[in-house]
Design a protein around this motif. Structure first.
Motif, short mmCIF file in Angstrom:
data_model
loop_
_atom_site.label_atom_id
_atom_site.label_comp_id
_atom_site.label_asym_id
_atom_site.label_seq_id
_atom_site.Cartn_x
_atom_site.Cartn_y
_atom_site.Cartn_z
N UNK A 106 0.78 -1.04 -0.24
CA UNK A 106 -0.18 -0.22 -0.27
C UNK A 106 0.67 1.50 0.06
N UNK A 107 0.26 2.26 -0.95
CA UNK A 107 1.29 3.88 -0.49
C UNK A 107 0.34 4.68 0.35
N UNK A 108 1.03 5.56 1.19
CA UNK A 108 0.46 6.60 1.71
C UNK A 108 1.24 7.94 1.06
N UNK A 109 0.72 8.57 0.31
CA UNK A 109 1.26 10.33 0.27
C UNK A 109 1.28 11.68 0.52
N UNK A 110 1.86 12.76 0.24
CA UNK A 110 1.19 13.72 0.39
C UNK A 110 1.36 14.32 -0.68
N UNK A 111 1.57 15.40 -1.66
CA UNK A 111 2.34 15.72 -3.10
C UNK A 111 2.70 16.73 -2.47
N UNK A 112 4.31 17.00 -2.86
CA UNK A 112 5.62 17.73 -2.31
C UNK A 112 5.88 17.52 -1.06
N UNK A 113 5.49 16.36 -0.57
CA UNK A 113 5.77 15.83 0.79
C UNK A 113 6.41 14.84 1.24
N UNK A 114 6.00 13.61 0.69
CA UNK A 114 6.93 12.18 0.19
C UNK A 114 6.15 11.11 0.40
N UNK A 115 5.85 10.52 0.40
CA UNK A 115 5.61 8.94 -0.43
C UNK A 115 6.19 8.02 0.96
N UNK A 116 5.40 7.18 1.66
CA UNK A 116 5.25 6.37 2.17
C UNK A 116 5.06 4.96 2.01
N UNK A 117 5.65 3.40 0.97
CA UNK A 117 4.62 2.50 1.21
C UNK A 117 5.23 1.67 1.55
N UNK A 118 4.40 0.76 1.76
CA UNK A 118 3.97 -0.86 3.64
C UNK A 118 3.76 -1.65 2.78
N UNK A 119 5.29 -2.37 3.04
CA UNK A 119 4.99 -4.61 2.56
C UNK A 119 4.40 -4.93 3.71
N UNK A 120 2.94 -6.10 3.22
CA UNK A 120 3.15 -6.42 4.40
C UNK A 120 3.36 -8.33 4.36
N UNK A 121 4.29 -8.10 4.37
CA UNK A 121 4.41 -10.63 4.38
C UNK A 121 4.05 -10.79 5.55
N UNK A 122 3.35 -11.95 5.55
CA UNK A 122 2.89 -12.73 6.23
C UNK A 122 4.03 -14.04 6.23
N UNK A 123 4.10 -14.37 8.00
CA UNK A 123 5.35 -15.46 8.27
C UNK A 123 5.01 -16.59 8.78
#
Ligand code: ADP
Length: 489
Positions: free
Chosen positions: A472-489
């Motif tokens: 998934x991704x969270x982002x604000x234009x001009x500020x930056x982005x955070x990509x999050x990966x969830x992996x089952x263990x």
């Protein structure tokens, strides 16, 4: 090409608009025509109803006539001093009081036998007759027939007066609801006048018919034209026009869409070739350099240099094979076809290795922050996870300004492990966010010179899916982005 598509687009929109305007104009014409048709039919009904009513009145007065009045008509035509033909009509009405002649009560109507007797007595009782003579100039009457008819109407009116109720009941029998008014006109009119509808929103028409021309008496019959009926009559035309319009608009839009799609494919092909050349250039030139090193006997004598050359060759070949497997995976785009080789490894060490090998653009100042706990062990396919994180870091470097900070951290959750790759780059608009994981989708970046094919994130998603994970991704234009990966263990 772009310009041509734009022109085609504008022309198609103009054609659609012109077609719609023509359709509306044509439908309006049909609507007007249907209203006129309705008016004509109704006018015919009204004139028939008036004739019918007049006949009824004439019949009704025939009986009374014997008892009450006797009329005689006369028409004189002269040529006046300027040579114009003048027509004068005169009606002589003899009012006979039948009851008086028979010597009976004034309130009672006469029986047929009494009327018969009265007929025989009339000629001998002239002193009981009240004679009236009406003479009217009928020069404006269109024909002698109409002038004669006017005299009959005059007589009819005396015997049995025209009433709104009488004509209304006949109109209703003919399915016509009308507002009826009796008027006295300023001048004599001889023929009915129709005042056609002037509004299309609530259409009405009026018929003014003289019923006793010589007395200037006329009836005004005003009818509303029911729009619903007109539209119902036009039902098929409307439906056909609608279907045709929709069909044509869909065809035009489809045509534009296909052309745009073809252009995009063409662009994508060019971009694909450019990126492929770009991606292959680096390992091939490294390999070329290594091969010339192998050919150099002096260099080969130095053990350290020989090892370095072999390691470089191996890395270049690994990059090439990784690039081809990426191409293969994306082409098939099938999670089941991606072989997974899951092992347990230290995540922090892996990220350190990636950060060392990432190519940093010479124009940027980059800071990497590996915030992953040193003892973080996870289970995944290490080569796929390397590809995933490398792609995300490369994107962070591509879509950012000159000073870039890339921060990577992770946390253990009850569902598995979460890995975040955050940057302080350009950010992604809300509209783009929902589409960046689609194959070949390029966000705002496609409008810039930043090279790419829009395949990176779809590849990342494919590999995460193959692990049964989520991205998934969270982002604000001009500020930056955070990509999050969830992996089952
Ligand atoms: P490409 O980089 O070849 O365009 P990707 O699939 O890697 O293709 O990325 C798709 C789009 O997502 C990019 O075109 C870009 O607009 C956007 N994007 C991806 N990563 C980032 C990021 N870290 N910051 C801003 N935009 C990004």
């Amino acid at each position: 090409m772009e310009k041509k598509i734009k022109i085609l687009y504008i022309l198609s929109i103009a054609a659609i608009l012109a077609f719609l305007v023509m359709q509306v104009y044509w439908l309006y014409g049909r609507y007007e025509y249907s209203i006129s048709e309705y008016e004509n039919i109704s006018c015919e009904k009204i004139s028939k109803a008036i004739v019918e009513y007049n006949n009824e009145r004439a019949k009704h007065s025939a009986v009374k006539k014997i008892a009450r009045t006797q009329s005689s008509y006369q028409m004189n035509t002269d040529i006046d001093s300027v040579g114009i033909r003048r027509r004068t009509v005169s009606i002589t009405t003899k009012e006979i009081d039948g009851r008086k002649i028979l010597g009976i009560s004034e309130k009672r109507d006469l029986t047929p036998e009494e009327m018969k007797t009265l007929q025989d007595l009339i000629l001998d009782s002239l002193d009981m007759v009240d004679e009236k003579v009406a003479t009217v100039d009928a020069s404006t009457a269109p024909s002698d027939g109409i002038a004669w008819n006017a005299m009959r109407n005059f007589d009819n009116e005396i015997q049995s007066p025209f009433t709104t109720e009488g004509i209304d009941s006949i109109l209703r029998m003919n399915n016509l609801n009308a507002e009826i008014t009796l008027i006295l006109q300023d001048s004599v009119t001889w023929e009915p006048i129709t005042i056609r509808h002037s509004s299309v929103i609530s259409p009405r028409f009026k018929v003014i018919t003289p019923y006793s021309e010589l007395e200037r008496k006329a009836v005004v019959i005003e009818c509303e034209i029911p729009r619903s009926e007109i539209l119902r009559n036009m039902g098929w035309t409307l439906a056909l026009a609608f279907i045709l319009s929709v069909f044509l608009i869909i065809c035009l839009l489809w045509q534009i869409k296909t052309i745009v799609k073809l252009t995009r494919l063409d662009k994508m092909r060019n971009s694909f070739i450019t990126t492929m050349i770009h991606e292959l250039k680096r390992p091939i030139s490294t390999l070329k350099m290594c091969v010339s090193g192998i050919d150099n006997d002096k260099l080969m004598e130095d053990d350290r240099l020989r090892h370095e050359l072999t390691a470089e060759t191996r890395i270049a070949l690994d990059n090439l094979s990784a690039y081809f497997s990426k191409l293969r995976d994306i082409t098939f785009n099938n999670v089941e076809q991606i072989p997974l080789n899951v092992t347990a490894f230290n995540l922090s060490n892996m990220v350190d290795g990636i950060l060392k090998s990432v190519a940093i653009p010479s124009t940027k100042r980059v800071t990497f922050e590996n915030d992953i706990a040193g003892d973080m062990e996870i289970s995944a396919d290490p080569s796929h996870l390397t590809n995933i994180i490398t792609n995300l870091i490369e994107n962070a470097l591509k879509y950012s300004g000159e000073d870039v900070v890339v921060r990577i951290n992770s946390e253990s959750t009850p569902e598995g492990v979460k890995i975040n790759v955050a940057d302080n780059g350009n950010g992604i608009s809300a509209a783009d966010r929902s589409r960046i994981f689609n194959r070949f989708y390029r966000g705002k970046a496609s409008a810039t010179d930043i090279p790419g094919m829009g395949l990176g994130l779809s590849y990342v998603k494919l590999l995460v899916d193959a692990h049964g994970g989520e991205i998934s991704v969270e982002s604000s234009e001009g500020i930056g982005s955070v990509f999050t990966i969830k992996l089952p263990q």
